[in-house]
Design a protein around this motif. Sequence first.
Motif, mmCIF file in Angstrom:
data_model
loop_
_atom_site.group_PDB
_atom_site.id
_atom_site.type_symbol
_atom_site.label_atom_id
_atom_site.label_comp_id
_atom_site.label_asym_id
_atom_site.label_seq_id
_atom_site.Cartn_x
_atom_site.Cartn_y
_atom_site.Cartn_z
ATOM 1 N N ARG A 9 0.846 -1.186 0.000
ATOM 2 C CA ARG A 9 0.000 0.000 0.000
ATOM 3 C C ARG A 9 0.887 1.243 0.000
ATOM 4 O O ARG A 9 2.067 1.177 0.360
ATOM 5 C CB ARG A 9 -0.911 0.047 1.234
ATOM 6 C CG ARG A 9 -1.965 -1.045 1.279
ATOM 7 C CD ARG A 9 -2.878 -0.846 2.484
ATOM 8 N NE ARG A 9 -3.867 -1.899 2.611
ATOM 9 C CZ ARG A 9 -4.788 -1.940 3.577
ATOM 10 N NH1 ARG A 9 -4.828 -0.978 4.512
ATOM 11 N NH2 ARG A 9 -5.667 -2.923 3.625
ATOM 12 N N THR A 10 0.310 2.350 -0.422
ATOM 13 C CA THR A 10 1.040 3.615 -0.402
ATOM 14 C C THR A 10 0.290 4.615 0.467
ATOM 15 O O THR A 10 -0.923 4.503 0.668
ATOM 16 C CB THR A 10 1.192 4.192 -1.825
ATOM 17 O OG1 THR A 10 -0.104 4.401 -2.399
ATOM 18 C CG2 THR A 10 1.976 3.239 -2.720
ATOM 19 N N ASP A 11 1.026 5.589 0.964
ATOM 20 C CA ASP A 11 0.420 6.650 1.760
ATOM 21 C C ASP A 11 1.067 7.979 1.375
ATOM 22 O O ASP A 11 1.871 8.045 0.435
ATOM 23 C CB ASP A 11 0.568 6.369 3.269
ATOM 24 C CG ASP A 11 2.008 6.065 3.665
ATOM 25 O OD1 ASP A 11 2.934 6.477 2.930
ATOM 26 O OD2 ASP A 11 2.216 5.413 4.707
ATOM 27 N N ALA A 12 0.722 9.016 2.082
ATOM 28 C CA ALA A 12 1.178 10.374 1.731
ATOM 29 C C ALA A 12 2.445 10.770 2.473
ATOM 30 O O ALA A 12 2.725 11.963 2.611
ATOM 31 C CB ALA A 12 0.061 11.381 2.019
ATOM 32 N N ARG A 13 3.208 9.842 2.922
ATOM 33 C CA ARG A 13 4.429 10.169 3.662
ATOM 34 C C ARG A 13 5.456 10.864 2.776
ATOM 35 O O ARG A 13 5.432 10.741 1.551
ATOM 36 C CB ARG A 13 5.041 8.892 4.247
ATOM 37 C CG ARG A 13 5.703 8.001 3.212
ATOM 38 C CD ARG A 13 6.319 6.769 3.841
ATOM 39 N NE ARG A 13 5.298 5.924 4.444
ATOM 40 C CZ ARG A 13 5.577 4.907 5.241
ATOM 41 N NH1 ARG A 13 6.839 4.606 5.521
ATOM 42 N NH2 ARG A 13 4.615 4.170 5.743
ATOM 43 N N LYS A 14 6.339 11.583 3.392
ATOM 44 C CA LYS A 14 7.446 12.231 2.706
ATOM 45 C C LYS A 14 8.717 11.433 2.975
ATOM 46 O O LYS A 14 8.912 10.888 4.043
ATOM 47 C CB LYS A 14 7.608 13.666 3.179
ATOM 48 C CG LYS A 14 6.418 14.569 2.836
ATOM 49 C CD LYS A 14 6.659 15.984 3.318
ATOM 50 C CE LYS A 14 5.470 16.882 2.980
ATOM 51 N NZ LYS A 14 5.678 18.277 3.451
ATOM 52 N N GLY A 15 9.591 11.386 2.000
ATOM 53 C CA GLY A 15 10.807 10.611 2.153
ATOM 54 C C GLY A 15 10.676 9.243 1.522
ATOM 55 O O GLY A 15 9.600 8.858 1.042
ATOM 56 N N GLY A 16 11.756 8.476 1.530
ATOM 57 C CA GLY A 16 11.758 7.189 0.851
ATOM 58 C C GLY A 16 11.699 5.993 1.759
ATOM 59 O O GLY A 16 11.853 4.855 1.292
ATOM 60 N N GLU A 17 11.474 6.168 3.067
ATOM 61 C CA GLU A 17 11.413 5.036 3.982
ATOM 62 C C GLU A 17 10.171 4.187 3.719
ATOM 63 O O GLU A 17 9.122 4.702 3.309
ATOM 64 C CB GLU A 17 11.402 5.508 5.436
ATOM 65 C CG GLU A 17 12.682 6.205 5.880
ATOM 66 C CD GLU A 17 12.645 6.588 7.347
ATOM 67 O OE1 GLU A 17 11.643 6.255 8.018
ATOM 68 O OE2 GLU A 17 13.616 7.209 7.820
ATOM 69 N N VAL A 18 10.305 2.894 3.947
ATOM 70 C CA VAL A 18 9.171 1.983 3.791
ATOM 71 C C VAL A 18 8.993 1.188 5.083
ATOM 72 O O VAL A 18 9.927 1.030 5.870
ATOM 73 C CB VAL A 18 9.379 1.012 2.608
ATOM 74 C CG1 VAL A 18 9.391 1.772 1.291
ATOM 75 C CG2 VAL A 18 10.666 0.215 2.769
#
Length: 215
Positions: free
Chosen positions: A166-175
């Motif tokens: 899933r994806t979200d609106a976070r900033k940066g490249g961490e998963v």
Amino acid sequence: MSMLTPPGMGGKYRITGAKYPRMRRPRGRRRLVLAVIASVAGAGLIGWGTLQLIDVFTGGGKATAASSRSDCAAKKPGPSAEPAPAALPKPGQIKVNVFNATPRSGLAKDVAAELKKRGFAIGKVDNAPKEYDKKVKGTGMLLGPKSATGTALPVLGTQLAGTESRTDARKGGEVDLIIGSKFKDLAKKEDADKALAVLAKPKPTSPASHGKKDC
């Protein structure tokens, strides 16, 4: 006596003036030439008409074949305009936060330690947030920004089968890797390496998908 006056005629039939009679070609030869030209032209028209009738009754096979070839040429795909896929990041370029959404204690710590051995960079290691705690029914869930859809998330997914991305609106490249209730263990390193190799070299698209076989 003039030089043009025939001998023996005296001056009675003397030709006078500046105009002289012109010698004309026989009309019969001109008519013959015109008749030949007209017959040749008529034969050409008859031949052309015959060819047209043959095309009509045979369905114009040559024209149909030529038009089909031109249609196939028009349908052939040109050079792909799609952008080249982004290069997959190496495990060391992916920072993974490991969260435990199960009642099993210490699970996130063990998984994080194994991922570190496989070259991944480890971030946070903790229990899952309330919105995911004991709510992940599968083996695990992968979360990340939209930019990680075709890069970091599938690379991390090779380490654990049956995960949901899933994806979200976070900033940066961490998963994030949220461990689910059906988790038993990470995939074997050999299997994970094979899956990663296949992911790095996708199969080319079949030419049959670009056009019809009859072209």
